[in-house]
Every structure is written in structure tokens, then in C-alpha cells.
Design a protein around this motif. Structure first.
Motif, PDB file in Angstrom:
ATOM      1  N   ASP A  91       0.833  -1.208   0.000  1.00 46.81           N
ATOM      2  CA  ASP A  91       0.000   0.000   0.000  1.00 46.81           C
ATOM      3  C   ASP A  91       0.865   1.254   0.000  1.00 46.81           C
ATOM      4  OD1 ASP A  91      -2.334  -1.467  -0.016  1.00 46.81           O
ATOM      5  OD2 ASP A  91      -2.615  -1.359   2.157  1.00 46.81           O
ATOM      6  N   GLN A  92       1.897   1.275   0.855  1.00 47.01           N
ATOM      7  CA  GLN A  92       2.751   2.459   0.970  1.00 47.01           C
ATOM      8  C   GLN A  92       3.675   2.641  -0.226  1.00 47.01           C
ATOM      9  OE1 GLN A  92       2.265   4.661   3.143  1.00 47.01           O
ATOM     10  NE2 GLN A  92       1.154   3.587   4.725  1.00 47.01           N
ATOM     11  N   GLY A  93       3.983   1.553  -0.940  1.00 50.74           N
ATOM     12  CA  GLY A  93       4.957   1.640  -2.030  1.00 50.74           C
ATOM     13  C   GLY A  93       4.360   1.751  -3.408  1.00 50.74           C
ATOM     14  N   ALA A  94       3.061   1.619  -3.514  1.00 48.36           N
ATOM     15  CA  ALA A  94       2.427   1.590  -4.833  1.00 48.36           C
ATOM     16  C   ALA A  94       2.696   2.853  -5.647  1.00 48.36           C
ATOM     17  CB  ALA A  94       0.923   1.352  -4.684  1.00 48.36           C
ATOM     18  N   ALA A  95       2.675   4.008  -4.997  1.00 46.26           N
ATOM     19  CA  ALA A  95       2.851   5.267  -5.728  1.00 46.26           C
ATOM     20  C   ALA A  95       4.168   5.972  -5.403  1.00 46.26           C
ATOM     21  CB  ALA A  95       1.678   6.203  -5.422  1.00 46.26           C
TER      22      ALA A  95
END
Length: 140
Positions: A91-95
Motif C-alpha cells: 500500500d505504501q509503495g504503490a505510488a
């Protein structure tokens, strides 16, 4: 005697500033990561370091303030390509922008980094002013 350009100690005039923004360097070469981190912290970035892909994944997963990741691709165990691909599933690394920072500098290496989910490819030795411009573009 040092070359005149080597005597400059301060940041380049007109270069972007990043006061208070946090980035992560994932690189098993602690000396290289320290040198790059020092150059970036002089521009106001808070620099975190991880020596393995697994540690990089954990840092991104647990610290939502990380605004970008500089990823070495040639690490033992979980290499930078696999780490970036896994980071994209978090979730934290997706963008979060991920920049490959590597000695592997061919067109094929660049394509492989982009295919793994990285946003850009920066060859070593790092052109710090160019990296700063790239970070400014990706983090805004």
C-alpha cells in the motif's frame, strides 16, 4: 591541487531544495550509500538507508513519510528489481517513486528497471544535480 569544481562545498545555486522530505536509499554498499546520502542531505532531504531489499521493503511499509526510494539493483539475495516489484504491491509503495541507481547502465538495464516498476534509471557514479532535478519532478 584540487580542480576548481571540487573546491565547492555548498549546494549548487538554483538547485531544488527538499527541506523536511524523506527518502530511502536501498544499497548494500554502505560507503556509497553514505556518500550519496550526505550529498542529498545537504539539500535538505532526510535520508534513511537500508542495506538489503528486505530492509527496504520494511522501511517503506512502516514509514508513510518516505517520498522516494533510490534503489541499487545489484544486491545479494533480494536484488533491486525484485525489491521494486514487491514494493509496488505494498500500500505504501504503490505510488512511491523508485529510481534505479546502478552501475548497470545499458539501455537493456534501463528497460529492465522500468519493467520492474521503477520510475527512472540513474547510472553510477551519480550526477547529483541531475538526480536532484529528477527527484523534484517525481516527488511533486
Amino acid at each position: 591541487m584540487a580542480h576548481p569544481a571540487e573546491r565547492r562545498c555548498g549546494p549548487e545555486p538554483g538547485a531544488p531544495r527538499f527541506t523536511g522530505q524523506k527518502i530511502l536509499i536501498v544499497d548494500d554498499d554502505r560507503r556509497g550509500a553514505f556518500a550519496l546520502g550526505s550529498a542529498l542531505s545537504a539539500r535538505g532531504l532526510t535520508v534513511l538507508q537500508a542495506a538489503t531489499g528486505a530492509d527496504g521493503l520494511a522501511a517503506v511499509e512502516h514509514d508513510p513519510a518516505i517520498r522516494a526510494v533510490l534503489m541499487d539493483v545489484a544486491m545479494p539475495g533480494l536484488d533491486g528489481y525484485a525489491t521494486a516489484a514487491r514494493m509496488r504491491r505494498l500500500d505504501q509503495g504503490a505510488a512511491t517513486p523508485i529510481i534505479a541507481v546502478t552501475f548497470e547502465a545499458t539501455a537493456a538495464d534501463r528497460a529492465r528497471a522500468l519493467d520492474a516498476g521503477m520510475d527512472a534509471h540513474m547510472p553510477k557514479p551519480v550526477d547529483v544535480p541531475r538526480l536532484l532535478r529528477l527527484l523534484a519532478d517525481l516527488m511533486n
